[in-house]
Motif scaffolding. Structure first.
Motif, PDB file in Angstrom:
ATOM      1  N   GLU A   1      -0.234   8.218  -4.237  1.00  0.00           N
ATOM      2  CA  GLU A   1      -1.564   8.322  -4.846  1.00  0.00           C
ATOM      3  C   GLU A   1      -1.857   7.094  -5.716  1.00  0.00           C
ATOM      4  OE1 GLU A   1      -3.331  10.858  -8.547  1.00  0.00           O
ATOM      5  OE2 GLU A   1      -2.190  12.011  -7.065  1.00  0.00           O
ATOM      6  N   ILE A   2      -0.894   6.694  -6.529  1.00  0.00           N
ATOM      7  CA  ILE A   2      -1.058   5.522  -7.392  1.00  0.00           C
ATOM      8  C   ILE A   2      -1.264   4.263  -6.555  1.00  0.00           C
ATOM      9  CG2 ILE A   2       0.154   3.987  -9.012  1.00  0.00           C
ATOM     10  CD1 ILE A   2       1.426   6.591 -10.205  1.00  0.00           C
TER      11      ILE A   2
ATOM     12  N   GLY B   1      -2.446   4.049  -3.554  1.00  0.00           N
ATOM     13  CA  GLY B   1      -3.776   4.127  -2.946  1.00  0.00           C
ATOM     14  C   GLY B   1      -4.856   3.707  -3.929  1.00  0.00           C
ATOM     15  N   ALA B   2      -4.762   4.211  -5.154  1.00  0.00           N
ATOM     16  CA  ALA B   2      -5.733   3.841  -6.187  1.00  0.00           C
ATOM     17  C   ALA B   2      -5.646   2.346  -6.504  1.00  0.00           C
ATOM     18  CB  ALA B   2      -5.497   4.674  -7.444  1.00  0.00           C
ATOM     19  N   GLU B   3      -4.430   1.824  -6.551  1.00  0.00           N
ATOM     20  CA  GLU B   3      -4.271   0.395  -6.802  1.00  0.00           C
ATOM     21  C   GLU B   3      -4.881  -0.440  -5.675  1.00  0.00           C
ATOM     22  OE1 GLU B   3      -0.251   0.490  -9.588  1.00  0.00           O
ATOM     23  OE2 GLU B   3      -0.051  -0.100  -7.492  1.00  0.00           O
ATOM     24  N   SER B   4      -4.709  -0.010  -4.444  1.00  0.00           N
ATOM     25  CA  SER B   4      -5.306  -0.733  -3.308  1.00  0.00           C
ATOM     26  C   SER B   4      -6.825  -0.771  -3.433  1.00  0.00           C
ATOM     27  CB  SER B   4      -4.900  -0.085  -1.983  1.00  0.00           C
ATOM     28  OG  SER B   4      -3.532  -0.283  -1.740  1.00  0.00           O
ATOM     29  N   ARG B   5      -7.418   0.348  -3.851  1.00  0.00           N
ATOM     30  CA  ARG B   5      -8.879   0.384  -4.036  1.00  0.00           C
ATOM     31  C   ARG B   5      -9.299  -0.545  -5.179  1.00  0.00           C
ATOM     32  NH1 ARG B   5      -7.499   5.542  -2.795  1.00  0.00           N
ATOM     33  NH2 ARG B   5      -7.531   6.312  -4.955  1.00  0.00           N
ATOM     34  N   SER B   6      -8.525  -0.569  -6.257  1.00  0.00           N
ATOM     35  CA  SER B   6      -8.844  -1.451  -7.384  1.00  0.00           C
ATOM     36  C   SER B   6      -8.676  -2.920  -7.020  1.00  0.00           C
ATOM     37  CB  SER B   6      -7.970  -1.099  -8.591  1.00  0.00           C
ATOM     38  OG  SER B   6      -8.291   0.186  -9.076  1.00  0.00           O
TER      39      SER B   6
ATOM     40  N   ASP C   1       0.843  -1.193   0.000  1.00  0.00           N
ATOM     41  CA  ASP C   1       0.000   0.000   0.000  1.00  0.00           C
ATOM     42  C   ASP C   1       0.878   1.242   0.000  1.00  0.00           C
ATOM     43  OD1 ASP C   1       0.863   0.362   2.632  1.00  0.00           O
ATOM     44  OD2 ASP C   1      -0.934  -0.542   3.466  1.00  0.00           O
ATOM     45  N   ARG C   2       0.259   2.385   0.204  1.00  0.00           N
ATOM     46  CA  ARG C   2       0.968   3.665   0.087  1.00  0.00           C
ATOM     47  C   ARG C   2       2.098   3.823   1.097  1.00  0.00           C
ATOM     48  NH1 ARG C   2      -3.038   7.659  -0.705  1.00  0.00           N
ATOM     49  NH2 ARG C   2      -1.501   9.209  -0.186  1.00  0.00           N
TER      50      ARG C   2
END
Length: 181
Positions: A53-54, A56-61, A16-17
């Protein structure tokens, strides 16, 4: 939720981030090596904030099931990544494969080892039927990796992706989960 896949020499882990600084270090060290295989990047891409940021977005995906991405670790150092993206369920059960490896670790079988484990995870745990990798014809090392694992060529996509400012042809390489057929 962290997923870890152990191979004989590597740990493949979701991150993660919190690991953004390690990712920045990884991409900065290898930028010149990858430049011919990747899109042109803005300066912001190489910053801690952008990578956080990337990630974080990857974790959500990953949480919503449209992405599965692991980072290759050797002795807790990030040496590569494998992304299973554009995961489509329903009647398709398919996804795209992308990967990269640090220049210092090429030619040692790490990507073949890691990708074999990820393909098995995608087929056995995620229940995917098909994985697709699109590779430039001159990327012989990458083509050798997927061919060793049983990917076959389905065709040539003309001017498929804009890589380092140029529209490049890509070979469409596929592996199917034959246990589902």
């Amino acid at each position: 939720m962290t997923i870890t896949i152990q191979t004989s020499r590597l740990q493949l882990k979701t991150i993660d981030r919190d690991r953004a600084a390690d990712v920045v270090d990884f991409i900065v060290k290898n930028d010149e090596h990858w430049k011919v295989w990747e899109p042109a990047r803005e300066a912001e891409f190489y910053t801690f904030d952008k990578q956080a940021e990337i990630l974080g977005a990857e974790s959500r995906s990953i949480a919503d099931g449209t992405l599965f991405k692991v980072w290759l670790h050797k002795d807790d150092e990030i040496i590569g990544s494998i992304a299973i993206s554009n995961i489509v369920r329903g009647v398709f059960q398919s996804a795209n494969v992308g990967y990269k490896l640090a220049q210092a670790h090429t030619g040692q079988g790490y990507m073949t080892e890691a990708l074999r484990a990820v393909v098995d995870y995608c087929f056995d745990t995620m229940g995917l039927h098909r994985l697709e990798a699109n590779i430039m014809p001159r990327n012989i090392a990458s083509l050798n990796v997927v061919r060793r694992l049983g990917f076959y060529e389905e065709g040539l996509a003309i001017k498929y992706l804009k890589i380092n400012g140029v529209w490049e042809d890509h070979l469409h390489m596929v592996i199917r989960n034959e246990r589902m057929e």
